[in-house]
Design an enzyme around this catalytic site. Sequence first.
Site, PDB file in Angstrom:
ATOM      1  CG  MET A  62      87.291  65.511  68.853  1.00 52.13           C
ATOM      2  SD  MET A  62      88.826  66.369  69.184  1.00 52.13           S
ATOM      3  CE  MET A  62      89.901  65.033  69.537  1.00 52.13           C
ATOM      4  N   GLY A  63      85.070  62.602  65.584  1.00 50.83           N
ATOM      5  CA  GLY A  63      85.053  61.726  64.417  1.00 50.83           C
ATOM      6  C   GLY A  63      85.975  60.535  64.570  1.00 50.83           C
ATOM      7  CB  ALA A  64      88.531  58.829  63.853  1.00 53.90           C
ATOM      8  CG  LEU A  65      82.300  58.569  64.456  1.00 52.75           C
ATOM      9  CD1 LEU A  65      80.854  58.685  63.990  1.00 52.75           C
ATOM     10  CD2 LEU A  65      82.488  59.303  65.778  1.00 52.75           C
ATOM     11  CG  HIS A  66      85.999  53.612  68.263  1.00 49.08           C
ATOM     12  ND1 HIS A  66      85.272  53.510  69.426  1.00 49.08           N
ATOM     13  CD2 HIS A  66      87.012  54.487  68.542  1.00 49.08           C
ATOM     14  CE1 HIS A  66      85.814  54.258  70.363  1.00 49.08           C
ATOM     15  NE2 HIS A  66      86.871  54.880  69.855  1.00 49.08           N
TER      16      HIS A  66
ATOM     17  CG  HIS B 202      83.074  57.488  68.818  1.00 49.91           C
ATOM     18  ND1 HIS B 202      84.185  56.975  68.214  1.00 49.91           N
ATOM     19  CD2 HIS B 202      83.501  58.563  69.532  1.00 49.91           C
ATOM     20  CE1 HIS B 202      85.244  57.680  68.540  1.00 49.91           C
ATOM     21  NE2 HIS B 202      84.865  58.648  69.343  1.00 49.91           N
TER      22      HIS B 202
ATOM     23  CD  GLN C 140      89.639  68.347  72.390  1.00 48.19           C
ATOM     24  OE1 GLN C 140      88.550  68.917  72.295  1.00 48.19           O
ATOM     25  NE2 GLN C 140      89.726  67.094  72.800  1.00 48.19           N
TER      26      GLN C 140
ATOM     27  CG  LEU D  51      86.302  49.259  71.321  1.00 47.11           C
ATOM     28  CD1 LEU D  51      85.151  49.421  70.349  1.00 47.11           C
ATOM     29  CD2 LEU D  51      87.315  48.283  70.766  1.00 47.11           C
TER      30      LEU D  51
HETATM   31  O1  PAF Z   1      86.265  63.181  73.725  1.00 54.46           O
HETATM   32  C1  PAF Z   1      86.339  63.829  72.657  1.00 54.46           C
HETATM   33  O2  PAF Z   1      86.226  63.281  71.554  1.00 54.46           O
HETATM   34  C2  PAF Z   1      86.570  65.335  72.727  1.00 54.46           C
HETATM   35  O3  PAF Z   1      87.398  65.669  73.771  1.00 54.46           O
HETATM   36  C3  PAF Z   1      85.259  66.136  72.773  1.00 54.46           C
HETATM   37  C4  PAF Z   1      84.488  65.864  74.046  1.00 54.46           C
HETATM   38  C5  PAF Z   1      84.389  65.796  71.572  1.00 54.46           C
HETATM   39  C6  PAF Z   1      85.573  67.632  72.730  1.00 54.46           C
HETATM   40  O4  PAF Z   1      86.254  67.984  71.585  1.00 54.46           O
END
Ligand code: PAF
Length: 279
Positions: free
Chosen positions: A29-33, A36, A60, A184
């Site tokens: 869902m981005g906002a990567l660290h 990820h 979700q 993290l």
């Molecule tokens: O873990 C997440 O970032 C989310 O739940 C996912 C698996 C990308 C689904 O939206």
Amino acid sequence: MEIFNTKKELRAYLDTKRNHLQIGLVPTMGALHEGHLSLIEEARKQADLVVCSIFVNPTQFNDPKDLEKYPRPIENDISLLESVGCDVLFLPSVEEIYPDPQEIWHIDLGHLDKIWEGLHRPGHFQGVTQVVYKLFQIVQPQIACFGQKDFQQIMVIQKMLEVKNLPVQLVICPIVREKNGLALSSRNVRLSTEGKKKASVLSTALRAVKKDFPNKPVHELTQIGSTKIESIEGIKLEYFAICETVSLEEATVISPDKNYVAIVVAWVEGVRLIDNMLL
Ligand code: PAF
């Protein structure tokens, strides 16, 4: 890195590759660290072409405010993905993923979506499986990488693969931790330096339980973990449990032919933190 915003373009591109290349997917869902990025690195080891998706999935979220507030630092995310050699970024709009806003999704996950995180966030895992199913259909990867940090999410997705009979292999990637042990998470930015220090007790407690497993009975192990966390002022423990890894049912005794995981949720400075450790 190739960037696609539509299913059609992404599919057309991947269709020219899938005959001769193994595709690995890292849904985010981005906002990567760093956590990820470790998933992308693992996918690069196990597949020939790595697709990362960034999509803040509305179905979700329980709280519309959380969805609105969710960070979307897309330029930074793109640079990070490029820095670790991601091949393709899929960056769809909400309309692209949910052309029919009334779409109904329900999948029988047994009790897996009703316990632990499912209890705290009703409907959350239905939303997760809804979007991950769509992403799997679009990308058709051979492997998909997920972080062990969201352990229940992985079990839920594994169950979805079984129910839907999808040929995707899940790769569970180890939790990336700060030096002091704190797992993290995008939420850690909301913690002060002091809060981060306090929060490190989650991993200390998990490590202590792992060390004593299987020499002590379950109730004692749970007690050891809970007491360690509750002894720190300013931390509110929500749950600490030892569960069987697949069903996530809480263990009362340890059976030698099963695997176990310790799971914990606690609040620090108004931030809900989640962690786990395989025992
Ligand atoms: O873990 C997440 O970032 C989310 O739940 C996912 C698996 C990308 C689904 O939206």
